[in-house]
Every structure is written in C-alpha cells, then in structure tokens.
Scaffold this motif. Sequence first.
Motif, PDB file in Angstrom:
ATOM      1  N   LEU A   1      29.743  47.737  35.593  1.00 38.96           N
ATOM      2  CA  LEU A   1      31.163  47.755  35.069  1.00 38.96           C
ATOM      3  C   LEU A   1      31.738  46.350  34.871  1.00 38.96           C
ATOM      4  O   LEU A   1      32.564  46.047  33.993  1.00 38.96           O
ATOM      5  CB  LEU A   1      31.986  48.650  35.942  1.00 38.96           C
ATOM      6  N   ARG A   2      31.104  45.450  35.465  1.00 36.55           N
ATOM      7  CA  ARG A   2      31.681  44.095  35.512  1.00 36.55           C
ATOM      8  C   ARG A   2      31.986  43.298  34.251  1.00 36.55           C
ATOM      9  O   ARG A   2      32.874  42.975  33.737  1.00 36.55           O
ATOM     10  CB  ARG A   2      30.888  43.099  36.647  1.00 36.55           C
TER      11      ARG A   2
ATOM     12  N   ALA B   1      30.058  38.632  42.734  1.00 37.98           N
ATOM     13  CA  ALA B   1      29.903  40.151  42.661  1.00 37.98           C
ATOM     14  C   ALA B   1      31.166  40.463  43.365  1.00 37.98           C
ATOM     15  O   ALA B   1      31.740  41.788  43.050  1.00 37.98           O
ATOM     16  CB  ALA B   1      28.475  40.421  43.410  1.00 37.98           C
TER      17      ALA B   1
ATOM     18  N   GLY C   1      34.182  40.602  41.113  1.00 37.66           N
ATOM     19  CA  GLY C   1      34.072  41.749  40.050  1.00 37.66           C
ATOM     20  C   GLY C   1      34.485  42.871  40.597  1.00 37.66           C
ATOM     21  O   GLY C   1      34.867  43.646  40.032  1.00 37.66           O
ATOM     22  N   ILE C   2      34.073  43.277  41.766  1.00 39.70           N
ATOM     23  CA  ILE C   2      34.388  44.538  42.375  1.00 39.70           C
ATOM     24  C   ILE C   2      36.022  44.533  42.580  1.00 39.70           C
ATOM     25  O   ILE C   2      36.518  45.670  42.171  1.00 39.70           O
ATOM     26  CB  ILE C   2      33.869  44.597  43.963  1.00 39.70           C
TER      27      ILE C   2
ATOM     28  N   PHE D   1      31.741  46.190  50.883  1.00 38.89           N
ATOM     29  CA  PHE D   1      32.851  47.060  50.531  1.00 38.89           C
ATOM     30  C   PHE D   1      33.653  47.151  52.033  1.00 38.89           C
ATOM     31  O   PHE D   1      34.768  47.315  51.976  1.00 38.89           O
ATOM     32  CB  PHE D   1      32.497  48.700  50.268  1.00 38.89           C
TER      33      PHE D   1
ATOM     34  N   HIS E   1      29.542  48.993  40.058  1.00 36.61           N
ATOM     35  CA  HIS E   1      30.268  47.901  40.118  1.00 36.61           C
ATOM     36  C   HIS E   1      29.871  46.681  39.246  1.00 36.61           C
ATOM     37  O   HIS E   1      30.456  45.972  38.286  1.00 36.61           O
ATOM     38  CB  HIS E   1      30.700  47.365  41.371  1.00 36.61           C
ATOM     39  N   GLU E   2      28.504  46.453  39.517  1.00 36.11           N
ATOM     40  CA  GLU E   2      27.692  45.427  38.623  1.00 36.11           C
ATOM     41  C   GLU E   2      27.609  45.804  37.351  1.00 36.11           C
ATOM     42  O   GLU E   2      27.626  44.896  36.412  1.00 36.11           O
ATOM     43  CB  GLU E   2      26.273  45.215  39.401  1.00 36.11           C
TER      44      GLU E   2
ATOM     45  N   ASN F   1      37.264  45.051  39.055  1.00 36.07           N
ATOM     46  CA  ASN F   1      37.056  46.364  38.697  1.00 36.07           C
ATOM     47  C   ASN F   1      37.989  47.487  39.181  1.00 36.07           C
ATOM     48  O   ASN F   1      38.514  48.408  38.735  1.00 36.07           O
ATOM     49  CB  ASN F   1      35.237  47.112  38.939  1.00 36.07           C
TER      50      ASN F   1
END
Lengths: 145, 190
Positions: free
Chosen positions: B177-178, A37, A40-41, A11, B174-175, A44
């Motif tokens: 929700l991905r 990952a 993906g963040i 982050f 997040h993992e 999202n």
Amino acid sequence: MNCELFRDRVFDLLEGTLGDRAPFEAHRASCPACAEATRGIEANEKALAAARVPLAPASLWPAIAARISQGRALPFRRTKIAAGLAAAAALLLSVALFFSGPHAKPRLDVVIQEVAPEAGRTMGALVPRYEDVDTATAMADTLFR
Amino acid sequence: MSERAEQAMTPDDSELVRRHLSGDPEAFRALYEKYREKVFASCYRIVGEYEAAADLAQEVFVKIHGELRRFKFESKFSTWLFRVAVNHALNKASEVTRHARIHEKIQKEGRGDPGGTKEGRPLDDHVHRAIRELSPKLRVIISLRYLDGLSYEEIAEVLEISMGTVKSRLFLAHETLRPLLKDVTLENEG
C-alpha cells in the motif's frame, strides 16, 4: 537486532507494547529501509483510518428476511425441484402411453429416453434405483400425492 | 436514544443466539442490526464494489442464519461471525473483483455508472482503489485490523492462522500500500 526481527515487532513498536524499545529504536535510527517502512505504516494507517466505507443499503434486511422466510430455498434449489417434478410428469405420461399399447413392458430408461431424454437424465439422478416401470410409477404416484 | 446507549441495552450475543435457537424470531434481527455495518463494510473492503458487497452481505447473513445451530459458544460470536463472513467473501472475491474491474473500466470510459463507492470523496476512492490492488488475503487483514478494529489475537482466531502470520501479512500489505497511498496521504495532510 536485524531487519527481520525489527519487522516482526514493528507493530508492537508502533503501539507501544514493546517491553524494551531501545534496540528497536536504535535499529530504526540506523536502518533507512526499516525507518522508511515504519513511516509508511504510520502514513497508511492515517489514510486507512480517514477513509470512509459507505453504509449498508436499507434494502438489505428485507432481502435477507425474504430469503430466510423461504426456508433458504435458493433459486438453484427451486430449479432442481422443478426439474424433478417435470421429470415425474414426463414419466407419468410415458407410463400412460406405455399401458395404452399392446406391446411388452420395455425398460424404464428406454421409455424415458424416447419420450423425454432430459427428464430421463434428471429422473435418473433423482431415483437411480428404479429399474422398472411399475416401481417408478409407484414412486411418481407418491411424488404427486 | 443514541446508538451507544442502545448498544448498552442490547442483550449480549450469546443470549441472542440462544434466543434465536429457541425460536425467538426477533433475536436474529437483533444480531443483524448489531453487526450489519461491520459485515457490510468487511464485504465492501474485500470486494471493493457497493452492489457486490450488498449481495455478499446478504449471503453472509443468510448463511449465518442457517449455520447458527453449529455455533458452539466456545468462541465469541463476533469471531465466529467474522470467520463465516471473511471465508465467504474470500470465496467470492476473485469473481466479484473481476466484475468490479469491468464496471470501473466502464465508468472510466464514461459509459455508465457502476454504483461504485456511493461516496465520491477522493480520499475514499483512492484508498479503496489501493486496497483493491492487494490480494484478497491481504485485503482481509487490512479490513479486520483497521476497519473492524480487531486485535492481532482476534485476527489470528478469525483466520485460524498464527499471530506471526498475521503480522507478516500485515507488514506485506503495508509495503504494497505504501506507494499507492503515498500521494493521498500527502494531499490530505497538506
């Protein structure tokens, strides 16, 4: 650099607050799982930022104000008060019936058990220390004054 | 007057709390007006159902009204407010989520209107359904971070957990929700 450290700081990486980005960028470039990952963040975050939450209903404040003005007298509490008053009324009735008869004073719990078992339980919870009819009568009188 | 201009003229939170504690009946209303949308939105994100969120927000403000005398001015009022709201919502979350899922099922079967999101945009519904798949603790993290815009430090303070825990929960959220948000993101970007 390993995946665990990368994920601990991902982050900070995305927000640009890392002092030295190079090792993290190198790990992202070489690790498909961490790269995925991170993507993906980011995806999202876009979806979360785009989703709207409905506004609070206009009736919210009147409902809050009404409950506050009741002195936070929640339904549960009102029910308890009503139960206490009902128990006191049943007690007065039982005391009056008792004094109208010629027999000796029975214990309060016996009288209540016969007249109103439910009220007896409530009264027992309210005033467990009252053991005899005279004291309980005085207490009930105080309640109704 | 714009909302931003009104906010700029609003007394700060501590002043409002002090006025409330000294008997000013308008002070609590001012705090409510300032935070109602954030509290409602937090409740909505945590429980995922409109009517339940309204009930919950109502309970939170009544609770805050009753507990303001315990506020010690050692932290920001907003941090304290979020802590009360989040803890209350978490306590109710499992019960309300179960209720919301029953309503959702009824809606899917075409037998009634659950109240739902009061929105109707596919993106909103999709995102809120995905959030509902998270555990309540992860929902809270997502809500505080992306809805309320709190920093990691503030989230840690609200939830009384370490910064490391905040970030690890956020990563886990997040993992989860991905895969759930992959399609909606693609749809709306395409």
